[in-house]
Structure formats: C-alpha cells, structure tokens
Scaffold this motif. Structure first.
Motif, mmCIF file in Angstrom:
data_model
loop_
_atom_site.group_PDB
_atom_site.id
_atom_site.type_symbol
_atom_site.label_atom_id
_atom_site.label_comp_id
_atom_site.label_asym_id
_atom_site.label_seq_id
_atom_site.Cartn_x
_atom_site.Cartn_y
_atom_site.Cartn_z
ATOM 1 N N GLU A 238 0.625 10.189 7.808
ATOM 2 C CA GLU A 238 2.002 10.653 7.558
ATOM 3 C C GLU A 238 2.593 11.337 8.799
ATOM 4 O O GLU A 238 3.803 11.280 9.030
ATOM 5 N N HIS B 180 -1.603 3.042 0.801
ATOM 6 C CA HIS B 180 -1.866 4.429 0.386
ATOM 7 C C HIS B 180 -1.845 4.530 -1.138
ATOM 8 O O HIS B 180 -2.681 5.195 -1.730
ATOM 9 N N HIS C 134 4.062 8.611 10.632
ATOM 10 C CA HIS C 134 5.322 8.134 10.032
ATOM 11 C C HIS C 134 6.481 9.079 10.376
ATOM 12 O O HIS C 134 7.601 8.636 10.606
ATOM 13 N N GLU D 196 3.579 7.844 -2.797
ATOM 14 C CA GLU D 196 3.294 6.723 -1.892
ATOM 15 C C GLU D 196 4.120 5.498 -2.301
ATOM 16 O O GLU D 196 4.648 4.779 -1.453
ATOM 17 N N GLU E 5 2.213 2.088 3.272
ATOM 18 C CA GLU E 5 2.447 3.001 2.146
ATOM 19 C C GLU E 5 1.901 2.398 0.848
ATOM 20 O O GLU E 5 1.370 3.118 0.008
HETATM 21 FE FE LIG Z 1 1.841 7.412 2.761
#
Ligand SMILES: [Fe+2]
Ligand SMILES: [Fe+2]
Length: 200
Positions: A154, A72, A157, A38, A69
């Motif tokens: 994710e 995360h 992303h 991350e 991120e």
């Molecule tokens: Fe992530």
C-alpha cells in the motif's frame, strides 16, 4: 510510535494507540472489513479507468493495480477461510464516506481527477499506517508478517497515485491539493471513534 514515523507519508494524525488492541480482539471482523477494503480499492481503480479511458498513463498505471488489489482480496479471503470464518457482510465505510462528504467543493472540472487521485493516495497512506501497526502489534507472528506485506504494497500504491497526479498536474497543484486532503482527513478522524472491527 514516534510522530516523525507517522509523517513519512505526510499524515497529520497518528492512529489512536487503542486501535491495535481493539483490532486484535476483533480479528474476524477486521479481516472481513479489510477484505472489502481491498475489493473497493480494485473497484476504485476500475472506475478511474472507465472515467478516463483516454489517459494512457493512467490506464497503464492502474490496470496492474486492479489485479494486485484483487490479489489482496484473495489473500484476505484465504486468511478468513484458514481460520474457519466466512466472508461476512460488507459494512458502511464511515471513514471513506466522511472523506467524500468533506471533499473540496466547486472544484473545476479539469481538476476533478487531481482530487480523485489525492483521495486514493490518502486512503492508501492511512491503510499503510494501519497495516504497519498491525504488523508490529498483533500477537501472532504469522499475522504480523501477513500485514507487513500489505504495508509495503500500500505504500507503493500511495506513491503511484502521487506520481500519477504529477503526470497530469503541476507539482504545486499536487502539493496544494494534498495539503487540503490532509486537513480534511484530520477533521474526519476527529469525528470517528476508533473501532477495532474496522480498518479505518
Ligand atoms: Fe491493497
Ligand atoms: Fe492499495
């Protein structure tokens, strides 16, 4: 898990089924490795912003991902602490290093960004697939829902990097480059022995 599910994000090879068992026995290690993944995802977005400051769409798209991120990273760090673990040391990322080593050679300068975006999309797609396995296979309910949230994020992303690529390149260029990276990943996965203490 069926092959068709694995091809949702276009990945060619499903993860070795032994991996989830291995991952569940090395929870501390996998959480440490995940935390650093991350952190690297956040760093990678910052690097792209530094390299392409004139690309407004890219800066707009990636600035919030840096925050996400890093969020995360903090979630994984909180999970480690909850379990009485420390962060642990960062390990070499064999998967990403091999992907970089196998990257297409002699890419024209104007297509460098395309390949950087494809690499990011690929790592997101594979991470998403791994998180899905953890969200389905881990014994502890709390961990399954923990990983479910990462899987969803994710996947978003992966989509974002693909969309960003089509912002700057034609659909055909993106399709071709993506195909190249899927081939590269297939080769790389065959070189790696599945390890339950690593995300990849
Ligand atoms: Fe992530
Ligand atoms: Fe991500």
């Amino acid at each position: 898990m069926s092959t068709s599910e694995n091809t949702i994000l276009g990945l060619k090879l499903p993860t070795d089924p032994r991996w989830a068992d291995l991952a569940s026995v090395s929870l501390e290690e996998i959480l440490t490795d995940h935390a650093f993944c991350e952190q690297k995802a956040a760093t990678q977005c910052i690097s792209l912003i530094q390299a392409y400051p004139a690309k407004t769409e890219l800066v707009n798209a990636l600035a919030p991902i840096v925050t996400e991120e890093w969020g995360h990273f903090r979630m994984v760090w909180a999970e480690l602490k909850k379990r009485g673990y420390s962060l642990g040391r960062q390990r070499k990322d064999g998967y990403v290093n091999l992907l970089i080593q196998h990257a297409p050679k002699h890419v024209p300068v104007e297509e460098k960004l395309l390949h950087k975006l494809m690499l990011c999309a690929l790592i997101e797609a594979r991470s998403c697939e791994r998180f899905r396995i953890l969200s389905e296979e881990l014994g502890e309910e709390a961990l399954r829902s923990f990983y479910y949230k990462f899987m969803v994020s994710e996947a978003g992303h992966y989509r974002l990097f693909m969309d960003l690529a089509t912002e700057y390149y034609s659909e055909e260029q993106v399709r071709q480059a993506w195909r190249q990276w899927l081939e590269i990943e297939t080769q790389v996965l065959q070189l790696l022995v599945p390890r339950g203490d690593r995300m990849h």
